[in-house]
Design a protein around this motif. Structure first.
Motif, PDB file in Angstrom:
ATOM      1  N   ARG A  34       1.627 -10.182  -1.416  1.00 48.08           N
ATOM      2  CA  ARG A  34       0.369  -9.434  -1.386  1.00 48.08           C
ATOM      3  C   ARG A  34      -0.571  -9.931  -2.483  1.00 48.08           C
ATOM      4  O   ARG A  34      -1.315  -9.147  -3.071  1.00 48.08           O
ATOM      5  N   GLN A  35      -0.545 -11.208  -2.747  1.00 51.06           N
ATOM      6  CA  GLN A  35      -1.367 -11.769  -3.802  1.00 51.06           C
ATOM      7  C   GLN A  35      -2.825 -11.856  -3.370  1.00 51.06           C
ATOM      8  O   GLN A  35      -3.145 -11.945  -2.181  1.00 51.06           O
ATOM      9  N   ILE A 247      -1.008  -0.609  -1.270  1.00 46.65           N
ATOM     10  CA  ILE A 247      -1.264  -2.039  -1.481  1.00 46.65           C
ATOM     11  C   ILE A 247      -1.296  -2.790  -0.151  1.00 46.65           C
ATOM     12  O   ILE A 247      -2.151  -3.664   0.073  1.00 46.65           O
ATOM     13  N   MET A 248      -0.387  -2.456   0.747  1.00 45.94           N
ATOM     14  CA  MET A 248      -0.381  -3.102   2.055  1.00 45.94           C
ATOM     15  C   MET A 248      -1.677  -2.827   2.816  1.00 45.94           C
ATOM     16  O   MET A 248      -2.262  -3.725   3.428  1.00 45.94           O
ATOM     17  N   ALA A 249      -2.133  -1.574   2.767  1.00 46.24           N
ATOM     18  CA  ALA A 249      -3.390  -1.242   3.455  1.00 46.24           C
ATOM     19  C   ALA A 249      -4.586  -1.882   2.762  1.00 46.24           C
ATOM     20  O   ALA A 249      -5.522  -2.347   3.423  1.00 46.24           O
ATOM     21  N   GLY A 250      -4.557  -1.920   1.415  1.00 44.47           N
ATOM     22  CA  GLY A 250      -5.677  -2.489   0.684  1.00 44.47           C
ATOM     23  C   GLY A 250      -5.837  -3.980   0.906  1.00 44.47           C
ATOM     24  O   GLY A 250      -6.953  -4.476   1.141  1.00 44.47           O
ATOM     25  N   THR A 251      -4.747  -4.715   0.835  1.00 45.74           N
ATOM     26  CA  THR A 251      -4.823  -6.166   1.028  1.00 45.74           C
ATOM     27  C   THR A 251      -5.136  -6.545   2.468  1.00 45.74           C
ATOM     28  O   THR A 251      -5.609  -7.653   2.733  1.00 45.74           O
ATOM     29  N   ASP A 252      -4.876  -5.622   3.410  1.00 46.41           N
ATOM     30  CA  ASP A 252      -5.238  -5.861   4.807  1.00 46.41           C
ATOM     31  C   ASP A 252      -6.587  -5.253   5.172  1.00 46.41           C
ATOM     32  O   ASP A 252      -6.999  -5.323   6.339  1.00 46.41           O
ATOM     33  N   LEU A 254      -7.570  -2.070   5.434  1.00 36.56           N
ATOM     34  CA  LEU A 254      -7.417  -1.029   6.439  1.00 36.56           C
ATOM     35  C   LEU A 254      -7.809   0.323   5.862  1.00 36.56           C
ATOM     36  O   LEU A 254      -7.809   0.523   4.644  1.00 36.56           O
ATOM     37  N   GLY A 255      -8.116   1.281   6.751  1.00 33.49           N
ATOM     38  CA  GLY A 255      -8.362   2.653   6.343  1.00 33.49           C
ATOM     39  C   GLY A 255      -9.503   2.774   5.349  1.00 33.49           C
ATOM     40  O   GLY A 255     -10.595   2.225   5.544  1.00 33.49           O
ATOM     41  N   PRO A 256      -9.275   3.494   4.250  1.00 37.20           N
ATOM     42  CA  PRO A 256     -10.353   3.703   3.268  1.00 37.20           C
ATOM     43  C   PRO A 256     -10.761   2.429   2.527  1.00 37.20           C
ATOM     44  O   PRO A 256     -11.768   2.430   1.821  1.00 37.20           O
ATOM     45  N   PHE A 257      -9.999   1.345   2.681  1.00 34.20           N
ATOM     46  CA  PHE A 257     -10.326   0.089   2.002  1.00 34.20           C
ATOM     47  C   PHE A 257     -11.159  -0.847   2.873  1.00 34.20           C
ATOM     48  O   PHE A 257     -11.563  -1.918   2.416  1.00 34.20           O
ATOM     49  N   ALA A 258     -11.399  -0.467   4.117  1.00 31.63           N
ATOM     50  CA  ALA A 258     -12.158  -1.322   5.032  1.00 31.63           C
ATOM     51  C   ALA A 258     -13.623  -1.383   4.609  1.00 31.63           C
ATOM     52  O   ALA A 258     -14.216  -0.387   4.177  1.00 31.63           O
ATOM     53  N   GLY A 259     -14.207  -2.572   4.736  1.00 29.71           N
ATOM     54  CA  GLY A 259     -15.618  -2.748   4.425  1.00 29.71           C
ATOM     55  C   GLY A 259     -15.943  -2.908   2.956  1.00 29.71           C
ATOM     56  O   GLY A 259     -17.116  -2.940   2.599  1.00 29.71           O
ATOM     57  N   HIS A 260     -14.932  -3.006   2.105  1.00 28.01           N
ATOM     58  CA  HIS A 260     -15.161  -3.167   0.671  1.00 28.01           C
ATOM     59  C   HIS A 260     -14.878  -4.611   0.256  1.00 28.01           C
ATOM     60  O   HIS A 260     -14.118  -5.334   0.907  1.00 28.01           O
ATOM     61  N   THR A 261     -15.484  -5.005  -0.839  1.00 27.17           N
ATOM     62  CA  THR A 261     -15.221  -6.334  -1.376  1.00 27.17           C
ATOM     63  C   THR A 261     -13.855  -6.372  -2.039  1.00 27.17           C
ATOM     64  O   THR A 261     -13.213  -5.329  -2.273  1.00 27.17           O
ATOM     65  N   LEU A 262     -13.413  -7.585  -2.359  1.00 28.33           N
ATOM     66  CA  LEU A 262     -12.103  -7.744  -2.977  1.00 28.33           C
ATOM     67  C   LEU A 262     -12.031  -7.014  -4.315  1.00 28.33           C
ATOM     68  O   LEU A 262     -11.033  -6.359  -4.626  1.00 28.33           O
ATOM     69  N   ILE A 265     -11.737  -3.288  -3.767  1.00 23.08           N
ATOM     70  CA  ILE A 265     -10.391  -2.932  -3.327  1.00 23.08           C
ATOM     71  C   ILE A 265      -9.418  -2.956  -4.502  1.00 23.08           C
ATOM     72  O   ILE A 265      -8.575  -2.050  -4.652  1.00 23.08           O
ATOM     73  N   MET A 266      -9.520  -3.963  -5.362  1.00 22.31           N
ATOM     74  CA  MET A 266      -8.635  -4.040  -6.524  1.00 22.31           C
ATOM     75  C   MET A 266      -8.840  -2.853  -7.451  1.00 22.31           C
ATOM     76  O   MET A 266      -7.875  -2.270  -7.968  1.00 22.31           O
ATOM     77  N   ILE A 267     -10.094  -2.468  -7.660  1.00 24.18           N
ATOM     78  CA  ILE A 267     -10.374  -1.322  -8.527  1.00 24.18           C
ATOM     79  C   ILE A 267      -9.825  -0.040  -7.920  1.00 24.18           C
ATOM     80  O   ILE A 267      -9.187   0.783  -8.608  1.00 24.18           O
ATOM     81  N   ASN A 268     -10.046   0.148  -6.622  1.00 30.01           N
ATOM     82  CA  ASN A 268      -9.544   1.354  -5.959  1.00 30.01           C
ATOM     83  C   ASN A 268      -8.024   1.424  -5.985  1.00 30.01           C
ATOM     84  O   ASN A 268      -7.444   2.492  -6.223  1.00 30.01           O
ATOM     85  N   LEU A 269      -7.368   0.288  -5.746  1.00 27.44           N
ATOM     86  CA  LEU A 269      -5.909   0.270  -5.777  1.00 27.44           C
ATOM     87  C   LEU A 269      -5.381   0.562  -7.173  1.00 27.44           C
ATOM     88  O   LEU A 269      -4.395   1.291  -7.337  1.00 27.44           O
ATOM     89  N   THR A 270      -6.027  -0.008  -8.170  1.00 29.25           N
ATOM     90  CA  THR A 270      -5.575   0.225  -9.543  1.00 29.25           C
ATOM     91  C   THR A 270      -5.705   1.690  -9.927  1.00 29.25           C
ATOM     92  O   THR A 270      -4.772   2.286 -10.493  1.00 29.25           O
TER      93      THR A 270
END
Length: 331
Positions: A34-35, A247-252, A254-262, A265-270
């Motif tokens: 998931r890098q 993390i799986m949904a964020g790197t793909d 999906l869901g609430p992470f869709a339409g966001h920049t990398l 997504i990293m900030i939201n996951l953290t």
């Protein structure tokens, strides 16, 4: 006999070194699935080897550091073709970071049981936040010197590196620390509740991380339930499952992470993984500490009752001087 004991001790030590090396490498390869690439630097939202390294140090002591160094060397070597001085610096940083975290925790009297609130706080701020500054700084500086990262993006790479390493400690280390205390549960109502909790964790994790309705907040009631009923042995694995699903949904995307920049997504996951880990760790430690205080209080009450019974006067016949009778009557 002495030589036999010494040979057995050395064999156990070598086995521990090889075990830590293998666990580091396998978890590193798993984390790299998931890098994400941030300005040429390979980072992950969750780096499990840091959690495994710190747990190994807390279990076996600082003498286990060669296993961490070998695991880091093999993992970094597997990322690219050529092994450069910058990668050697990364290996050094990944080895020193858990050692620094271990030294800080031992300095403040950290206990592996995580049965006190102070232990949870120390693991968060000393083990994760402070200790992982070493690996993030060493890795980012090495990439900067190797012209792999532009100078204007240094702090972005540094923050991403630090967040992944810190999340590894917050999410993975508590799970490994509670494994030693896990016992086979009795087949009672708590076993049934644990099975229901496991199903709810997976369902809530999938819904909250893959639904487009942004229901990420569903994870927190489940974590609170696990912490209140099963303390850290229940909340720590739940936090790990939630973090992996996120993390799986964020790197793909999906869901609430869709339409966001990398970067978004990293900030939201953290932020999400940190909140989940902190809730599970600190609330589990608070409940465990409260139960320990209650048991100690009950034990003190029992001892006090026994002491009172020992000091109380024994019942006996009344003294003759209180007998009624005319004056001068012999007694």
């Amino acid at each position: 006999m002495i030589r036999s004991k010494e040979a057995r001790r050395r064999a156990v030590y070598v086995a521990q070194i090889l075990g830590v090396t293998g666990a580091y490498y396998l978890s590193g390869r798993l984390g790299l699935t998931r890098q994400v690439v941030v300005d040429g630097a390979v980072v992950t939202p969750l780096w499990p080897p840091t959690g495994i390294s710190l747990a190994a140090l807390l279990y076996f002591g600082a003498r286990i550091w060669p296993g961490i160094a070998l695991g880091a060397l093999f993992t970094v070597s597997a990322i690219g073709d050529a092994f450069t001085w910058s990668r050697m610096g990364i290996v050094l940083g990944n080895t020193l970071a858990p050692l620094a975290a271990y030294a800080l925790l031992r300095k403040v009297g950290f206990r592996n049981e995580l049965a006190r609130l102070r232990d949870g706080v120390c693991l968060v701020f000393l083990g994760a936040f402070a200790g992982m500054l070493v690996s993030a700084t060493a890795g980012s500086v090495m990439l900067l010197l190797d012209d792999k990262v532009p100078s204007g993006r240094f702090w972005l790479v540094w923050a991403s590196w630090w967040a992944g390493d810190a999340m590894g400690v917050l999410v993975v280390t508590p799970v490994l620390l509670v494994l030693r205390r896990v016992r086979r549960p009795r087949l009672d109502e708590r076993w049934a509740e644990a099975c229901v909790l496991a199903v709810v964790v997976v369902l809530a994790g999938l819904i909250s991380t893959r639904s487009s309705l942004s229901m990420i907040y569903l994870v927190f009631p489940v974590i609170i339930w696990a912490a209140l009923r099963f303390q850290l042995p229940g909340s720590a694995p739940c936090a790990l499952v939630m973090s992996v699903l996120a993390i799986m949904a964020g790197t793909d995307s999906l869901g609430p992470f869709a339409g966001h920049t990398l970067m978004e997504i990293m900030i939201n996951l953290t932020v999400l993984n940190a909140c989940v880990a902190l809730t599970a760790l600190l609330l589990g430690a608070i409940v465990a500490e409260h139960q320990n205080i209650r048991r100690e209080t009950e034990h003190a009450v029992v001892e006090l009752e026994a002491l009172v019974e020992q000091l109380a006067p024994l019942p006996g016949p009344p003294s003759g001087r209180y007998d009624d009778g005319p004056p001068g009557t012999p007694r």
